[in-house]
Motif scaffolding. Sequence first.
Motif, PDB file in Angstrom:
ATOM      1  N   GLU A  27       0.504   5.429   0.100  1.00 56.75           N
ATOM      2  CA  GLU A  27      -0.253   7.011   0.358  1.00 56.75           C
ATOM      3  C   GLU A  27       0.006   7.668  -0.547  1.00 56.75           C
ATOM      4  N   ARG A  60      -7.064   7.974  -0.693  1.00 54.04           N
ATOM      5  CA  ARG A  60      -5.758   8.367  -1.063  1.00 54.04           C
ATOM      6  C   ARG A  60      -4.824   7.704  -1.097  1.00 54.04           C
ATOM      7  N   ARG A  61      -5.230   6.236  -0.934  1.00 53.42           N
ATOM      8  CA  ARG A  61      -4.315   5.072  -0.752  1.00 53.42           C
ATOM      9  C   ARG A  61      -4.327   4.157  -2.065  1.00 53.42           C
ATOM     10  N   GLU A 105       0.874  -1.188  -0.077  1.00 62.29           N
ATOM     11  CA  GLU A 105      -0.196   0.188  -0.037  1.00 62.29           C
ATOM     12  C   GLU A 105       1.127   1.118  -0.089  1.00 62.29           C
TER      13      GLU A 105
END
Length: 90
Positions: free
Chosen positions: A11, A58-59, A9
């Motif tokens: 950001e 926003r990920r 993941e």
Amino acid sequence: MADTNKTYEVEVPEGVSLEQGLADARAKARGVGIALVGDTGGGTFSGTADGRYEVDGRRLRLVVTRKPSFVPWTLVETGLKLVFGELHSA
């Protein structure tokens, strides 16, 4: 290439729109021989390893789906960091 699934993941940094973050990632990807195709809804990447990205706010969730068995994960992770920045295992 061997089928695999490993997820990371990322950001999108504060002050940067998702669109701009993806445009920056596409430019960096081209520079290191990675094809990054998609939009703010999701897309794919291919190079040393293949996979997809999914967007959640926003990920970005990066899912590596295939890589050659002789290529170490550290090399794949280095390429993804060059394109997307700091990675977090999901």
